[in-house]
Design an enzyme around this catalytic site. Structure first.
Site, short mmCIF file in Angstrom:
data_model
loop_
_atom_site.label_atom_id
_atom_site.label_comp_id
_atom_site.label_asym_id
_atom_site.label_seq_id
_atom_site.Cartn_x
_atom_site.Cartn_y
_atom_site.Cartn_z
N ARG A 181 -42.59 -38.35 32.63
CA ARG A 181 -42.29 -37.71 31.34
C ARG A 181 -43.46 -36.82 30.91
O ARG A 181 -43.27 -35.76 30.32
CB ARG A 181 -41.97 -38.75 30.26
N TYR A 186 -29.21 -15.86 20.19
CA TYR A 186 -28.36 -16.76 20.96
C TYR A 186 -27.68 -17.74 20.00
O TYR A 186 -28.33 -18.31 19.13
CB TYR A 186 -29.23 -17.50 21.98
C1 LIG Z 1 -28.92 -19.69 27.27
C2 LIG Z 1 -29.90 -19.25 26.25
C3 LIG Z 1 -30.62 -20.19 25.51
C4 LIG Z 1 -30.41 -21.69 25.67
O1 LIG Z 1 -30.81 -22.14 26.93
P1 LIG Z 1 -30.15 -23.39 27.69
O2 LIG Z 1 -30.89 -23.41 28.97
O3 LIG Z 1 -28.69 -23.10 27.82
O4 LIG Z 1 -30.40 -24.59 26.84
C5 LIG Z 1 -31.56 -19.73 24.61
N1 LIG Z 1 -31.77 -18.41 24.42
C6 LIG Z 1 -31.08 -17.48 25.10
C7 LIG Z 1 -31.34 -16.03 24.85
C8 LIG Z 1 -30.12 -17.86 26.03
O5 LIG Z 1 -29.43 -16.94 26.70
#
Ligand SMILES: *Cc1c(COP(=O)(O)O)cnc(C)c1O
Length: 391
Positions: free
Chosen positions: A49, A101
């Site tokens: 971890r 996002y």
């Molecule tokens: C996909 C994405 C995330 C989240 O990432 P995960 O790996 O799906 O948890 C955050 N920011 C952007 C711009 C993304 O495209």
């Protein structure tokens, strides 16, 4: 650091080629714990971890690609963003971009806000950021180009404002990857990645990264990381290390394909709007040329109606209808019900995300196949919707 980014994607400067029996592919240390040689003695690794050699190799790689002093590898992009939010306290204020996002917006609205953190959102590429900074503002958080609207913010200019006010500048650099843009070099304090996307690059692993350049911030994040425990597991760390080996060639090809596709979309009569920062008419074009080494492989575009958009999603063959982005395969998605389904309707509309909006992640297939696929999907959609150019 004198190695080029292409070489750093293969191995790090100073790596001992004789370590691990000369293994060229970094070994997967599939272990939860490490035995101690004696009382008070540690190999540097105690418990996965906290630290694991395979994850550490990946962290060093991504830190060097982003020009940081440290990188922490998380089990997802959202874990990385969530951990960074733990830096803040009830009563702190964070200025965020309006277009982000969807999962980040959900985290801020539903979880961070409940923990007493206050958010203001604004279109950071277009406003005078200083007007939004309050006494309790602790950070500015953004993506550039944004997901999915491709708004481009001048990072160096923004960094001058955040420095002046002594607040953190946090940049989610997922859309360009470190191959095209290095926000720390432009003045950012924390860079975030969904490693799931361009860094892993093959739609086969979920990962996230936080990269910093300040030792104090590193120590605070490392403490939060070991305490909350969302570390990337050794096998997925290896998958991302393997994906990074081809980052440079994948990004170059995907960008080339995206430039061709953007030009095709721009000239196609079914397409009513194309957002790609590599088109000279895009408002962010000049800033992109200044702060990035490439325009990336993400394109957002609009078609005449909701029915038309759905018909396109249902008739593409080479391009796959799926969420996510940044892999070798091209994907198309529908932000309103997919990536941004939890974002309130008024926010979507204000940001220009409509029921006619599609988002394309361009992969490394033959570009003529991609253009041909969209062309036939547009034709089928036009027939199904009774669309004609004159209408
Ligand atoms: C996909 C994405 C995330 C989240 O990432 P995960 O790996 O799906 O948890 C955050 N920011 C952007 C711009 C993304 O495209």
């Amino acid at each position: 650091m004198s190695y080029s980014i292409e070489t750093l994607c293969q191995h790090l400067e100073g790596d001992d080629v004789n370590a691990h029996f000369g293994a060229i592919s970094y070994p997967i240390y599939q272990t939860a714990a490490f035995a101690h040689k004696g009382f008070g003695q540690s190999s540097g690794y105690d418990y996965t971890r906290l630290q694991n050699p395979t994850r550490a190799q990946l962290e060093k790689t991504v830190a060097q690609l982003e020009h940081g002093i440290d990188c922490i590898a998380f089990s997802s992009g959202m874990c990385a963003i969530g951990c960074v939010m733990e830096l803040f306290h009830p009563g702190d204020h964070i200025l965020i971009d309006e277009d982000l996002y969807g999962g980040s917006i959900r985290l801020f609205r539903e979880i961070s806000a409940k923990n007493g953190i206050e958010f203001t959102s604004a279109p950071l590429s277009r406003v005078n950021v200083e007007e939004y900074i309050k006494d309790n503002t602790r950070a500015v958080y953004l993506e550039t180009p944004t997901n999915p609207m491709m708004n481009v913010t001048d990072l160096a200019a923004l960094a001058r404002v955040t420095k002046k006010h002594g607040i953190l500048l946090i940049v989610d650099n997922t859309f360009l990857s470190p191959y095209f843009q290095n926000p720390l070099e432009l003045g950012a304090d924390i860079v975030l990645h969904s490693g799931t996307k361009f860094l892993a690059g093959h739609h086969d692993a979920i990962a996230g990264f936080a990269i910093v350049k300040d030792p104090e911030l590193r120590d605070r994040l490392r403490f939060l990381f070991k305490t909350t425990g969302a570390g990337l597991d050794p096998f997925d760390a290896w998958l991302v290390l393997r994906g990074i080996k081809t980052l440079a060639v994948r990004m170059d090809r995907a960008k080339q394909n995206a430039e061709r596709l953007a030009a095709f979309l721009d000239s196609d009569p079914h397409v009513t709007r194309v957002l790609y920062p590599g088109l000279p008419k895009h408002p962010g074009y000049e800033i992109m040329k200044k702060q990035a080494r490439g325009f990336g492989a993400m394109i957002t575009f609009d078609v005449p109606s909701r029915e038309f958009a759905i018909a396109v999603l249902e008739h593409v063959n080479v391009i796959l209808f799926a969420e996510s982005l940044g892999g070798t395969e091209s994907l198309i998605t529908y932000p309103v019900t997919q990536t941004h389904s939890d974002v309130p309707k008024d926010v979507l509309e204000r940001n220009g995300i409509h029921e006619t909006t599609l988002r394309l992640s361009v992969g490394i297939e033959g570009v003529e196949d991609l253009i041909g696929d969209l062309r036939q999907a547009f034709q089928k959609a036009a027939e199904l919707c009774g669309w004609s150019q004159e209408a």
